[in-house]
Enzyme design. Structure first.
Site, PDB file in Angstrom:
ATOM      1  N   CYS A  22      -0.371   4.913  -6.320  1.00 14.98           N
ATOM      2  CA  CYS A  22      -1.454   4.285  -5.550  1.00 14.98           C
ATOM      3  C   CYS A  22      -1.750   2.943  -6.211  1.00 14.98           C
ATOM      4  O   CYS A  22      -1.739   2.838  -7.450  1.00 14.98           O
ATOM      5  CB  CYS A  22      -2.690   5.178  -5.568  1.00 14.98           C
ATOM      6  N   CYS A  72       0.836  -1.208   0.000  1.00 19.89           N
ATOM      7  CA  CYS A  72       0.000   0.000   0.000  1.00 19.89           C
ATOM      8  C   CYS A  72       0.872   1.259   0.000  1.00 19.89           C
ATOM      9  O   CYS A  72       1.716   1.426   0.892  1.00 19.89           O
ATOM     10  CB  CYS A  72      -0.860  -0.045   1.260  1.00 19.89           C
TER      11      CYS A  72
HETATM   12  N1  DGL Z   1      -3.646   0.943  -1.137  1.00 15.75           N
HETATM   13  C1  DGL Z   1      -4.026   2.337  -1.039  1.00 15.75           C
HETATM   14  C2  DGL Z   1      -2.885   3.188  -1.601  1.00 15.75           C
HETATM   15  O1  DGL Z   1      -2.129   2.716  -2.432  1.00 15.75           O
HETATM   16  C3  DGL Z   1      -5.334   2.543  -1.748  1.00 15.75           C
HETATM   17  C4  DGL Z   1      -6.065   3.773  -1.396  1.00 15.75           C
HETATM   18  C5  DGL Z   1      -6.580   3.898   0.031  1.00 15.75           C
HETATM   19  O2  DGL Z   1      -6.542   2.962   0.830  1.00 15.75           O
HETATM   20  O3  DGL Z   1      -7.056   5.010   0.322  1.00 15.75           O
HETATM   21  O4  DGL Z   1      -2.703   4.301  -1.231  1.00 15.75           O
END
Ligand code: DGL
Length: 274
Positions: A184, A73
């Site tokens: 993201c 993430c």
């Molecule tokens: N996995 C998150 C990221 O890459 C997805 C978006 C989120 O959780 O707000 O930031």
């Protein structure tokens, strides 16, 4: 050689784009993926809150005896990677640095755009990583509130989506960037729309692919690759509903889902205290 699995975690299904790239690049490795779908999204949350969640999940994965941990993430990497590395006796890699390196190597006019969640941009981690690699770079950091949630909702060709994408790509075009980091986990799913909106001459850097490259380099250099002749297995844990993890996650993983189990948030909270 090290036969233990690689642990990977994300705020939900988005990190499955990172697992997808890892399954292609490292087919002999085993993976345990934990998606915190019960607490998605991380992007609008505070750095402290995301750090707390990352700590709980990383502690849980360590208890499963993983040989390497991947923070798939981008928001969790931005909020918590150095913090986790300081506190845990484990090898941990994340996003941000691998794709920053690729962007610096790619740009010709030294103007790099970053698209990411509010938390990721606010943390300043892309800006720091890029400027450490090239102090003369111009970095245009574009927070993209709601884009991940819209992509996850599935209607990637809705007028709302087109309008949202344009509003985030326009400032980058105006700034004259020649390279844009998709910072993201969700954005690879709308690569064609982003490419069209930014223009065909701008190079898009896929954070998931670069993270998978870094995973391979770490495994090789540390001498902890699994047997190259075997086919690896992968399994999933999620904090939300199992059926929706599979249905919503399918376009992100583009591979069969087999072993998916629910893990309760309370169990993660206990792992974080121990
Ligand atoms: N996995 C998150 C990221 O890459 C997805 C978006 C989120 O959780 O707000 O930031």
């Amino acid at each position: 050689m090290d036969k233990r699995p690689i642990g990977m975690f994300d705020s939900g299904v988005g990190g499955l784009t990172v697992l997808h790239e890892c399954l292609l690049a490292h087919p002999n490795e085993d993976f345990i993926y934990l998606g915190d779908t019960g607490r998605f999204p991380y992007g609008p949350r505070s750095i402290e809150e995301i750090r707390g969640y990352a700590w709980q999940i990383a502690s849980h994965l360590i208890s499963l005896d993983v040989k390497l941990m991947v923070v798939a993430c981008n928001s969790a990497t931005a909020a918590a990677l150095p913090w986790l590395q300081e506190r845990l006796d484990a090898s941990i890699v994340g996003a941000v640095h691998p794709e920053s390196e690729a962007a610096v190597q790619t740009t010709r006019n030294r103007r790099v755009g970053v698209m990411a969640t509010e938390a990721t941009i606010e943390s300043g981690s892309y800006q720091r990583a890029l400027l450490e690699l090239d102090a003369g770079l111009e970095v245009i950091a574009q927070p993209c509130p709601n884009l991940a949630s819209l992509i996850q909702a599935g209607d990637v060709s809705s007028p709302d989506m087109v309008k949202t994408v344009k509003s985030y790509t326009e400032p980058l075009k105006q700034a004259g960037v020649d390279t844009v980091i998709l910072g993201c986990t969700h954005y690879p799913l709308v690569t064609p729309m982003l490419q069209r909106s930014l223009g065909k001459d701008i190079v898009l850097i896929n954070s998931a692919r670069e993270t998978a490259r870094e995973v391979g380099e770490v495994l090789e250099r540390k001498g902890i690759v699994n047997d190259p002749d075997r086919e690896g297995e992968y399994s999933f844990l999620c904090t939300g509903d199992v059926d929706s993890f599979v249905s919503v996650g399918a376009p992100f993983l583009q591979m069969p889902f087999e072993q998916v189990q629910r893990v309760e948030v309370e169990e993660l909270e206990r792992a974080g205290i121990a």
